[in-house]
Design an enzyme around this catalytic site. Structure first.
Site, PDB file in Angstrom:
ATOM      1  N   GLU A 150       3.215  -9.868  11.499  1.00 27.93           N
ATOM      2  CA  GLU A 150       2.820  -9.452  10.154  1.00 27.93           C
ATOM      3  C   GLU A 150       4.058  -9.112   9.319  1.00 27.93           C
ATOM      4  O   GLU A 150       4.155  -9.497   8.157  1.00 27.93           O
ATOM      5  CB  GLU A 150       1.892  -8.240  10.265  1.00 27.93           C
ATOM      6  CG  GLU A 150       1.336  -7.762   8.936  1.00 27.93           C
ATOM      7  CD  GLU A 150       0.351  -6.603   9.091  1.00 27.93           C
ATOM      8  OE1 GLU A 150       0.193  -6.099  10.231  1.00 27.93           O
ATOM      9  OE2 GLU A 150      -0.260  -6.211   8.088  1.00 27.93           O
ATOM     10  N   ASP A 180       0.779  -1.238   0.000  1.00 23.10           N
ATOM     11  CA  ASP A 180       0.000   0.000   0.000  1.00 23.10           C
ATOM     12  C   ASP A 180       0.814   1.294   0.000  1.00 23.10           C
ATOM     13  O   ASP A 180       0.557   2.197  -0.779  1.00 23.10           O
ATOM     14  CB  ASP A 180      -0.905   0.032   1.243  1.00 23.10           C
ATOM     15  CG  ASP A 180      -1.723  -1.236   1.428  1.00 23.10           C
ATOM     16  OD1 ASP A 180      -1.600  -2.167   0.620  1.00 23.10           O
ATOM     17  OD2 ASP A 180      -2.492  -1.281   2.396  1.00 23.10           O
TER      18      ASP A 180
HETATM   19  C1  DGY Z   1      -5.077  -2.509   4.756  1.00 27.47           C
HETATM   20  O1  DGY Z   1      -6.229  -2.168   5.023  1.00 27.47           O
HETATM   21  O2  DGY Z   1      -4.102  -2.133   5.381  1.00 27.47           O
HETATM   22  C2  DGY Z   1      -4.858  -3.468   3.681  1.00 27.47           C
HETATM   23  O3  DGY Z   1      -3.534  -3.501   3.321  1.00 27.47           O
HETATM   24  C3  DGY Z   1      -5.727  -3.194   2.510  1.00 27.47           C
HETATM   25  O4  DGY Z   1      -5.752  -4.349   1.733  1.00 27.47           O
END
Ligand code: DGY
Length: 418
Positions: free
Chosen positions: A387, A159
């Site tokens: 994560e 992202d």
């Molecule tokens: C989040 O909401 O952080 C995710 O990466 C979106 O897919």
């Protein structure tokens, strides 16, 4: 509990009935590429449950072939933006954008692992994969350039990668939707994307919703349009895996169409190599230039079967390791934009490592592949099933008890006989 038992227990705890949430609360739904990796993890001990994961993901597939990034099987207030913001009228509700298409690779993995017993389920999902790969071509490469376009950073799975910074600046920060972030209530805000990025992420969702989620209008109107090297490499790998499935379950015409796409994409993806930075880069389709930031996505052409630059890529990885950095940082640690704690601006992600190691092994570099694998195992062993991991100090950050980290640990544990 042994390490294998711990990893299996995480998948079991995150199982919500045939689908696995990435982790409790932070991500309370089914995510597309997470599920593909998680299915491979399930496949190490429960073939039936592995297939179920993919079948449940495909419950979210649209009629036009899109397999969405999120399937909202059950309501939850723990995540923003939920189904109301996406505003998509279907059951189960979904988001309206894709994620890196690991799915066909996961299906092939499950089939090869299980043998004949998996053939019926692979045959049943095969036409859905064909439809999905056609969607990529028609919705995201309408001119048949050989590279698919990404219209939202969430589609890349990476992202807030610095690779998107300049392209994202073209996206206005105003939103019609009120932003009510939940993520920063679950994990430290210093590990997550910044507020300005969220404003732009939501601006794009508002824009696409107003375009009625129509693929052509989205492609025409999006102020963010990049050819992500990661998505394109993963798609090329998926095309190769789809071809293997087509040879068994498909028609001669389907095989020919997929083979033609593979040949074209192989040439075009090779063109994302940048000789000055000696790395594969994403292309800004509006600015028209390669984006001069090295990220971990730039190693993924190895996973797609492009081995020409394996030596240079392996040398970079070995160089970072010899400086005491944990492999593989998501952003070049020497880049000014590198932030070792912030999501995709520096941290190490186990799934990316698994793809890079697979590519290195296939490229004929078992040593560097083994280094990336053992680094991944070391980080998880020391810091837990986080994560992501800080490449400077090895700390586990983001969400805990994370499904895809557990899945990759199961896969790597098998490789290493642990
Ligand atoms: C989040 O909401 O952080 C995710 O990466 C979106 O897919």
């Amino acid at each position: 509990m042994s390490r294998t038992e711990q990893a299996r227990a995480i998948l079991a705890a995150n199982d919500r009935g045939g689908y696995t949430v990435p982790t409790d609360r932070l991500y309370p739904f089914q995510w597309n590429w997470d599920s593909a990796f998680v299915a491979m993890g399930w496949a190490t001990f429960d073939a039936d449950r592995a297939w179920r994961e993919l079948e449940r993901l495909l419950e979210g597939q649209w009629d036009d072939g899109l397999v969405p990034q999120i399937v909202f099987h059950a309501p939850s207030d723990d995540y923003f933006p939920g189904p109301d913001v996406w505003g998509i009228q279907r059951m189960p509700p979904t988001s309206g954008i894709p994620q890196p298409p690991v799915l066909a690779s996961a299906v092939r993995f499950l089939l090869e692992r299980q043998g004949e017993a998996g053939a019926e389920r692979a045959r049943a999902v095969y036409p859905k994969l064909v439809l999905n790969h056609r969607w990529w071509e028609e919705a995201r490469d309408p001119q048949r350039s050989g590279l698919v376009a990404t219209l939202h950073p969430w589609e890349t799975g990476m992202d807030n990668s610095p690779a998107w910074d300049i392209a994202l600046e073209r996206v206005p920060a105003e939103t019609r939707t009120e932003i009510r972030r939940r993520d920063t209530g679950h994990v430290d805000a210093a590990f997550r994307p910044r507020g300005i990025e969220y404003q732009r992420f939501i601006h794009l969702v508002d824009l696409f919703r107003e375009a009625g989620w129509d693929a052509q209008r989205m492609f025409a109107q999006s102020p963010f349009k990049v050819a992500d090297v990661g998505t394109n490499a993963i798609l090329l790998r998926a095309e190769r895996d789809l071809l293997a499935l087509a040879e068994r379950f498909g028609s001669a015409a389907e095989c020919a169409a997929i083979a033609a796409r593979i040949a074209h994409k192989t040439v075009v993806l090779s063109g994302l190599w940048d000789e000055a930075l000696r790395h594969y880069l994403s292309r800004d389709l509006i600015g028209g230039t390669l984006i001069p930031v090295r990220t971990s996505a730039g190693f993924l052409p190895l996973f797609a079967g492009l081995h020409e630059h394996a030596g240079a890529l392996a040398a970079r990885l070995n160089g970072w390791a010899s400086r005491g950095l944990a492999l593989v940082p998501s952003t070049d640690p020497d880049a000014p934009s590198f932030e070792p704690q912030r999501y995709w601006r520096g941290p190490v992600w186990a799934v990316v490592n698994w793809m890079i190691a697979t590519g290195l092994a296939e490229a004929g570099d078992p040593q560097t592949a083994a280094l990336v694998r053992s680094e991944t195992r070391r980080l998880i062993g020391q810091a837990g099933f986080s994560e992501y991991f800080n490449p400077v100090d090895g700390a586990g950050i983001g969400g805990g008890a994370f499904s895809w980290t557990a899945a990759i640990d199961l896969l790597l544990g098998e490789d290493q006989g642990a």
